[in-house]
Scaffold this active site. Structure first.
Site, PDB file in Angstrom:
ATOM      1  N   GLY A 213       6.650  -7.625  -6.487  1.00 17.10           N
ATOM      2  CA  GLY A 213       6.459  -8.047  -5.099  1.00 17.10           C
ATOM      3  C   GLY A 213       5.747  -7.042  -4.214  1.00 17.10           C
ATOM      4  O   GLY A 213       5.688  -7.229  -2.991  1.00 17.10           O
ATOM      5  N   GLN A 214       5.192  -5.984  -4.802  1.00 12.83           N
ATOM      6  CA  GLN A 214       4.471  -5.010  -3.993  1.00 12.83           C
ATOM      7  C   GLN A 214       3.276  -5.679  -3.313  1.00 12.83           C
ATOM      8  O   GLN A 214       2.678  -6.596  -3.848  1.00 12.83           O
ATOM      9  CB  GLN A 214       3.981  -3.832  -4.862  1.00 12.83           C
ATOM     10  CG  GLN A 214       5.077  -3.033  -5.505  1.00 12.83           C
ATOM     11  CD  GLN A 214       5.513  -3.598  -6.866  1.00 12.83           C
ATOM     12  OE1 GLN A 214       5.203  -4.728  -7.230  1.00 12.83           O
ATOM     13  NE2 GLN A 214       6.265  -2.807  -7.604  1.00 12.83           N
ATOM     14  N   SER A 215       2.917  -5.170  -2.149  1.00 15.79           N
ATOM     15  CA  SER A 215       1.833  -5.795  -1.376  1.00 15.79           C
ATOM     16  C   SER A 215       0.518  -5.821  -2.158  1.00 15.79           C
ATOM     17  O   SER A 215      -0.289  -6.730  -1.970  1.00 15.79           O
ATOM     18  CB  SER A 215       1.649  -5.081  -0.038  1.00 15.79           C
ATOM     19  OG  SER A 215       1.351  -3.712  -0.244  1.00 15.79           O
TER      20      SER A 215
END
Length: 188
Positions: free
Chosen positions: A73-75
């Site tokens: 879910g990292q940007s």
């Protein structure tokens, strides 16, 4: 009869289910998957590290083979999420309700995904897990605001949506998650 209809019918016949687990980084996605694997496969719990890329796990439940796709879910990874949407039966969106400053970001990312419904599929069931409820002092106040925000985002025609509070560390609220996922795959 279109190709997607044929594929969907074959998946139902084979009792296969594809479930994406998405959410912002550190929302508890991998902890949810770890709890499911521990509970349904008697595998010991593991130390969780951030998912970079994706991990696929298969769990058998009620004669269905459920593929759990745990996507980072990292940007920097979010622009690639839609590459995983095709043939998805269920989307589990995990939100960290303990970090108030990230709730709006999480709601906005979910809104972005739902605006791309043609890629995700209009028959895809959506389950929203409001995770880390044990870390929130005034849970009712947070949930009230979040429910209002989500109500606006989740107004989709003919799309069954489940929302529940969870604590993925001890499994509170996850006891019937696999049942919801399998029901979503069967279109119930």
């Amino acid at each position: 009869m279109g190709l997607l209809t044929i594929i969907k019918k074959q998946k139902l016949k084979d009792k296969e289910c594809r479930c994406l687990i998405l959410g912002l980084d550190n929302s508890g996605k991998s902890t949810v998957v770890d709890w499911v694997l521990s509970f349904y496969t008697n595998r010991p719990r593991r130390e969780i590290t951030p998912t970079v890329g994706f991990q696929i796990h298969t769990v058998t439940f009620e004669n269905h083979n459920v593929q759990l796709w745990d996507i980072g879910g990292q940007s920097t990874l979010r622009p690639y999420w839609d590459n995983y949407f095709e043939k998805t039966d269920v989307l589990v969106w995990v939100m960290d309700v303990a970090v108030a400053s990230r709730l709006e970001e999480s709601v906005q990312e979910l809104r972005t995904i739902l605006q791309n419904r043609d890629r995700l599929g209009y028959n895809c069931r959506i389950i929203v897990l409001l995770n880390k409820k044990d870390l929130v002092a005034d849970l009712d106040l947070v949930l009230d605001k979040l429910e209002k925000d989500l109500a606006v985002v989740l107004k989709l025609e003919n799309v069954p949506i489940e929302t529940r509070t969870t604590n993925a560390l001890n499994g509170d609220g996850l006891e019937t998650l696999m049942e919801l996922i399998v029901r979503g795959c069967a279109g119930v």
